[in-house]
Design a protein around this motif. Structure first.
Motif, mmCIF file in Angstrom:
data_model
loop_
_atom_site.group_PDB
_atom_site.id
_atom_site.type_symbol
_atom_site.label_atom_id
_atom_site.label_comp_id
_atom_site.label_asym_id
_atom_site.label_seq_id
_atom_site.Cartn_x
_atom_site.Cartn_y
_atom_site.Cartn_z
ATOM 1 N N GLY A 694 0.810 -1.203 0.000
ATOM 2 C CA GLY A 694 0.000 0.000 0.000
ATOM 3 C C GLY A 694 0.846 1.256 0.000
ATOM 4 N N LEU A 695 0.183 2.381 -0.276
ATOM 5 C CA LEU A 695 0.856 3.676 -0.302
ATOM 6 C C LEU A 695 0.057 4.642 0.574
ATOM 7 C CD1 LEU A 695 2.920 5.752 -1.443
ATOM 8 C CD2 LEU A 695 1.323 6.110 -3.344
ATOM 9 N N VAL A 696 0.750 5.309 1.481
ATOM 10 C CA VAL A 696 0.132 6.316 2.348
ATOM 11 C C VAL A 696 0.786 7.656 2.056
ATOM 12 C CG1 VAL A 696 -0.326 7.039 4.721
ATOM 13 C CG2 VAL A 696 -0.316 4.606 4.147
ATOM 14 N N ILE A 697 -0.034 8.677 1.803
ATOM 15 C CA ILE A 697 0.486 10.024 1.524
ATOM 16 C C ILE A 697 -0.025 10.952 2.616
ATOM 17 C CG2 ILE A 697 0.444 11.966 -0.089
ATOM 18 C CD1 ILE A 697 0.143 9.805 -2.327
ATOM 19 N N ILE A 698 0.927 11.541 3.357
ATOM 20 C CA ILE A 698 0.591 12.462 4.444
ATOM 21 C C ILE A 698 0.845 13.879 3.970
ATOM 22 C CG2 ILE A 698 1.099 13.176 6.811
ATOM 23 C CD1 ILE A 698 2.082 10.349 7.378
ATOM 24 N N GLN A 699 -0.191 14.717 3.975
ATOM 25 C CA GLN A 699 -0.054 16.118 3.605
ATOM 26 C C GLN A 699 0.069 16.955 4.882
ATOM 27 O OE1 GLN A 699 -2.482 16.058 -0.637
ATOM 28 N NE2 GLN A 699 -3.347 17.202 1.058
ATOM 29 N N THR A 700 1.151 17.741 4.958
ATOM 30 C CA THR A 700 1.428 18.511 6.177
ATOM 31 C C THR A 700 2.210 19.768 5.828
ATOM 32 O OG1 THR A 700 2.572 18.442 8.307
ATOM 33 C CG2 THR A 700 3.507 17.116 6.560
ATOM 34 N N SER A 701 2.131 20.755 6.711
ATOM 35 C CA SER A 701 2.948 21.964 6.556
ATOM 36 C C SER A 701 4.233 21.865 7.357
ATOM 37 C CB SER A 701 2.156 23.196 7.023
ATOM 38 O OG SER A 701 1.020 23.376 6.224
ATOM 39 N N ASP A 702 4.412 20.757 8.095
ATOM 40 C CA ASP A 702 5.596 20.582 8.948
ATOM 41 C C ASP A 702 6.160 19.182 8.717
ATOM 42 O OD1 ASP A 702 7.540 20.705 10.853
ATOM 43 O OD2 ASP A 702 6.208 20.991 12.570
ATOM 44 N N ALA A 703 6.805 19.019 7.574
ATOM 45 C CA ALA A 703 7.273 17.680 7.173
ATOM 46 C C ALA A 703 8.348 17.127 8.099
ATOM 47 C CB ALA A 703 7.806 17.735 5.739
ATOM 48 N N GLY A 704 9.028 17.980 8.852
ATOM 49 C CA GLY A 704 10.089 17.510 9.743
ATOM 50 C C GLY A 704 9.618 17.212 11.154
ATOM 51 N N HIS A 705 8.326 17.249 11.389
ATOM 52 C CA HIS A 705 7.790 17.033 12.737
ATOM 53 C C HIS A 705 8.124 15.621 13.217
ATOM 54 C CE1 HIS A 705 5.026 16.937 16.120
ATOM 55 N NE2 HIS A 705 4.780 18.227 15.947
ATOM 56 N N PRO A 706 8.555 15.463 14.497
ATOM 57 C CA PRO A 706 8.943 14.136 14.980
ATOM 58 C C PRO A 706 7.823 13.099 14.928
ATOM 59 C CG PRO A 706 8.870 15.744 16.786
ATOM 60 C CD PRO A 706 8.790 16.508 15.515
ATOM 61 N N VAL A 707 6.570 13.520 15.076
ATOM 62 C CA VAL A 707 5.457 12.560 14.987
ATOM 63 C C VAL A 707 5.334 12.034 13.562
ATOM 64 C CG1 VAL A 707 2.943 12.290 15.170
ATOM 65 C CG2 VAL A 707 4.186 13.528 16.939
ATOM 66 N N ILE A 708 5.488 12.917 12.583
ATOM 67 C CA ILE A 708 5.440 12.484 11.178
ATOM 68 C C ILE A 708 6.558 11.471 10.919
ATOM 69 C CG2 ILE A 708 5.669 13.217 8.768
ATOM 70 C CD1 ILE A 708 3.107 14.251 9.892
ATOM 71 N N GLY A 709 7.762 11.760 11.434
ATOM 72 C CA GLY A 709 8.884 10.834 11.259
ATOM 73 C C GLY A 709 8.609 9.486 11.884
ATOM 74 N N ALA A 710 7.984 9.466 13.062
ATOM 75 C CA ALA A 710 7.664 8.196 13.734
ATOM 76 C C ALA A 710 6.644 7.398 12.935
ATOM 77 C CB ALA A 710 7.144 8.468 15.140
ATOM 78 N N VAL A 711 5.688 8.093 12.299
ATOM 79 C CA VAL A 711 4.687 7.400 11.472
ATOM 80 C C VAL A 711 5.359 6.814 10.231
ATOM 81 C CG1 VAL A 711 2.585 7.680 10.095
ATOM 82 C CG2 VAL A 711 2.778 8.832 12.309
ATOM 83 N N VAL A 712 6.230 7.580 9.598
ATOM 84 C CA VAL A 712 6.920 7.096 8.389
ATOM 85 C C VAL A 712 7.733 5.843 8.703
ATOM 86 C CG1 VAL A 712 8.731 7.648 6.708
ATOM 87 C CG2 VAL A 712 7.002 9.374 7.305
ATOM 88 N N ARG A 713 8.412 5.820 9.859
ATOM 89 C CA ARG A 713 9.249 4.664 10.232
ATOM 90 C C ARG A 713 8.461 3.578 10.953
ATOM 91 N NH1 ARG A 713 11.909 9.035 12.392
ATOM 92 N NH2 ARG A 713 11.483 8.254 14.512
#
Length: 830
Positions: A694-713
């Motif tokens: 599957g492919l997940v695309i997260i749209q955000t104005s803060d791509a470096g946010h630690p929560v976003i990084g935790a979701v990606v990993r």
């Protein structure tokens, strides 16, 4: 019996402190009154309520007069001793009254309440000067044996009838009495049977000959006889299979023909009482054979359950936790025990019911608030009356949080699926309980085991595992080693500068959805706000339409072309002209699921769309229809709020779009990072569950946010460790207990005064850190001003003793007459 009971302490379904004592009338003192039975009792000047007996004793109460019980409603208890103990714990822990727990626990059909009936006792004399409204009421009452207030309002077409009723009562033209009405009505269906004169074989042959000239009548007779033969050969047929409707459908003829046969004396009709609960077939399959990873997890669960009462099953999305639950359920059923399976959202019960019924058939019952009260009553009654571990009984209950109140007789296992979900927390009204924590207490009382299952555990739960309070079993891979979805992040600020946004959709999301649709795959779009736009603003003068009763801006709903308040329900028509400056410069900002659905329909004109949010799922049937259509691939794109994130299992979802990650992460709450990670990880887990990655695309104005990084990993442990350290540093759960006290009143000054006095008294308590009083983010709701006091109760300070002292401080405030109108709401573990 030396000390036969003379009095009963009862729980009333009201927010009154403690129990009330009533006298047992002399004729009943030797009868089979038991704790847990219902009795009707007088309360107040004239009202009658259904109370539950808590205990029986012979101690004389310290009051001038003790009222008598009016009637006994049950021969056997409808509430068991362990249920009473659960109510006691809830009342104590969540700082509410026993009556509030009782009111939440029992179906409405078991809580009979008197209605005021108005009856005319004299005809008005010619000299009686009646007002028009009084005359109108007397005319409505004429010829009736009495009407309830509601019926009188309906018949008169007026709501303000109480002043007229009061004047007529004073003049002794009417009288008022309280009457208990039965809320539950059994379901009956119209059935047919052959008249006695046609009961034998020879008589039926004679009847056939008599009806030979009418093909329609002969078809009805033959259809009826076929149904009789089927009923003799099969044990699973019910009265519904012999109903009037079934016979005419089988004969493919009209009801008028059958009606004529009844008049001629061929058939006779009768009403048969049938259950509302569907009669389910036996399970058609065994639980799926477990993979080696699942079998290892099941073995670990057995060993952990032997050492702990509560075990967390922490498995990544699509790791196959449900099939492990199935095997465990089967084991407990073979031991003659019952299973409670809790889900956070009613929407999830649709898929899970089907999966459980395929294996366990008619042993599965579903219990939640979308069901009619009559069906919930029938489930309660069957659980109460069935024999322990009886084969064919309701041995598995699948439900939302209210299912913890059901009267199990042999509860062995409780499964709390998606244990991290905040939907398990009851917000209004009291008791403001958490179903997960209540289920754990329920398990202690019943000596049952609890499994908490999730891919993204609550931080407090994982902490309890790491400190040895709970057992822990982890599953790090997906079923059949399927890959976790690829997660890609789009910086919408850069995309807008580069003109790479199409309305709310980035170019990457548009192209990915296009590819999925071309390949016959499905898409989920997640936006955790419903409505069309989040607020409207005049670009000329800055005016924003706001709710009249709440301190919030109104949200535009395009389907109804109205602005709505999501707090109190107030709505107003949408205008093109600003009422403040008169210009046509109103602009909409932000987007909800309704706008997202419209934009998607314009970008992908050939796609079939559906929306899953509170606006489209008002009824139980609407949930089922939406999910069934998506499961059958009759829908290509599903747009939804957090409802789409919770454990739904779809085979063909290729792309998941998280449209606005920032709103979740920037919410002012100490749990916002945890909740954001959970929501994004859960909705990501809907992609690529069966075939292909599957492919997940997260749209955000803060791509470096630690929560976003935790979701990606997919890195729960890094989020857990950073959040735990922050909570340790600033004193938040699991390192303390929280209690929120909210004060409400229509007068702002009174709320300010009372909240300040309460906070000052609470500051004196040892082991408590008091924050506030302060206005919440939304400081006025439904015309009531709100002010919050947050209390942090330090560990080791004696939770029960501290709560008791807090209760005393609140009672001291409410005892002051001038402050009594202020409503004080206590929320433990907010």
């Amino acid at each position: 019996m030396a000390n036969k009971p003379l009095f009963v302490d009862v729980i009333l379904p009201l927010a009154v402190r403690g129990c009330y004592t009533y006298r047992i009338p002399e004729p009943w003192q030797a009868s089979s009154l038991q704790a847990g039975c219902r009795v009707t009792v007088p309360f107040g000047p004239r009202k009658i309520f259904t109370a539950v007996i808590r205990r029986m004793h012979s101690r004389q109460p310290h009051v001038r007069e003790t009222k008598d019980i009016i009637s006994l409603l049950d021969e056997n208890p409808v509430v068991s001793e362990w249920q009473m103990r659960l109510w006691d714990w809830m009342s104590s822990y969540y700082m509410c009254t026993p009556g509030e727990v009782y009111h939440a626990a029992l179906p409405a059909a078991l809580k009979l309440e008197s209605e005021t009936v108005v009856r005319a006792i004299l005809k008005p004399d010619a000299k009686d000067e009646l007002t028009a409204s009084e005359q109108h009421l007397m005319e409505r009452l004429a010829g009736s044996e009495g009407l309830t207030i509601l019926e009188l309002q309906r018949k008169s077409g007026r709501k303000d009838i109480m002043p007229a009723i009061r004047r007529l009562t004073e003049r002794r033209l009417i009288e008022l009495e309280e009457r208990i009405g039965e809320r539950y009505k059994p379901r009956t269906i119209r059935c047919i049977r052959l008249s006695d004169r046609w009961s034998g074989t020879e008589q039926i042959s004679e009847l056939r000959a008599k009806l030979s000239r009418s093909k329609a009548k002969l078809r009805i007779l033959n259809s009826f006889l076929d149904l009789v033969r089927e009923r003799e050969e099969r044990t699973d047929l019910t009265a519904e299979d012999m109903s009037w409707q079934t016979v005419i459908e089988k004969a493919q003829t009209g009801g008028s023909v059958l009606q004529a046969m009844v008049r001629e004396g061929v058939f006779e009709t009768f009403n048969s009482t049938v259950p509302r609960l569907p009669v389910l077939q036996e399970g058609s399959r065994m639980p799926v054979h477990l993979s080696s990873m699942q079998q290892e997890a099941l073995d670990n669960l057995h060993s952990q359950l032997a050492a702990h009462q509560v075990v967390l099953l922490h498995g990544v999305t699509s790791s196959g936790k449900t099939e492990i639950y199935m095997h465990l359920i089967q084991e407990y059923l073979l031991r003659g025990m019952q299973v409670l399976y809790l889900l956070p959202e009613i929407a999830l019960t649709v898929q899970m019911t089907r999966r459980l019924q395929q294996v366990f058939g008619g042993q599965v019952a579903v219990y939640h608030s979308k069901f009619p009260d009559s069906e919930r009553y029938e489930i309660w009654k069957r659980l109460m009356e069935q024999e322990t571990g009886k084969e064919g009984g309701l041995n598995i209950v699948l439900g939302a949080r209210s299912a913890v109140f059901l009267p199990f007789k042999a509860l062995g296992l409780i499964i709390v699926d998606e244990e991290h979900e905040n939907s398990y927390k009851q917000h209004n009204p009291a008791p403001r309980y958490h179903a997960r924590d209540s289920a754990i207490m329920l398990a202690r009382l019943c000596n049952a085991k609890v499994i908490l299952g999730t891919a993204t555990p609550c931080i407090e739960t994982y902490y309890n595992c790491k400190t040895g309070k709970y057992g822990l079993v982890e599953m790090r891979d997906r079923y059949l080693n399927l890959e976790l979805p690829e997660v890609r992040v789009v910086d919408v600020r850069k995309a807008r500068k580069q003109k790479a946004m199409h309305a709310s959709f980035s170019s990457l999301l548009v192209s990915s959805i296009d590819d999925a649709l071309k390949n016959g795959e499905q898409v989920i779009l997640f936006q955790n706000r419903r409505g069309f736009s989040l607020y409207t603003e005049c670009h000329e003068c800055g005016w924003v339409p706001r709710c009249r009763h709440c301190d919030v801006s109104l949200i535009y709903h395009k389907n109804s072309n109205r602005l709505r308040c999501h707090y109190c329900g107030y709505s107003a028509p949408m205008s093109r002209i600003c009422p403040q400056c008169g210009t046509e410069t109103l602009r909409m900002h932000g987007f909800g699921t309704e706008r997202l659905e419209e934009e998607a329909s314009l970008l992908f004109p050939g796609a079939r769309l559906a929306r899953l949010d509170l606006d489209t799922t008002r009824s139980r049937k609407s949930y089922e229809d939406l999910l069934e259509r998506f499961e059958k691939h009759e829908t290509d794109i599903l747009v939804g709020t957090q409802m789409v994130s919770k454990g739904l299992d779809f085979n063909n979802v290729r792309v998941v779009g998280i449209m606005d990650a920032d709103a979740m992460m920037n919410f002012p709450d100490f749990r916002s990072y945890e909740r954001s990670f959970q929501l994004m990880s859960q909705v990501s887990g809907r992609a690529g569950r069966k075939q292909g990655r599957g492919l997940v695309i997260i749209q955000t104005s803060d791509a470096g946010h630690p929560v976003i990084g935790a979701v990606v990993r997919n890195d729960y442990l890094s989020l857990y460790s950073t959040q735990l350290e922050e909570r340790r540093q600033f004193g938040y759960p699991p390192f303390c207990r929280l209690m929120e006290i909210t004060l409400k009143h229509a007068k702002k000054d009174l709320v300010d005064e009372v909240s300040l006095k309460l906070a000052e008294s609470l500051h004196l308590l040892p082991g408590c850190r008091v924050m506030g009083p302060e206005y919440p983010l939304v400081s006025r709701v439904s015309g009531q001003y709100l002010k919050n006091i947050l209390i942090k109760i330090e560990k080791g300070s004696g939770l029960e003793a501290t709560k008791a002292k807090i209760g005393e401080k609140i009672a001291a405030i409410t005892d002051k007459k001038a402050w009594q109108p202020v409503r004080i709401i206590i929320n433990v573990d907010p």
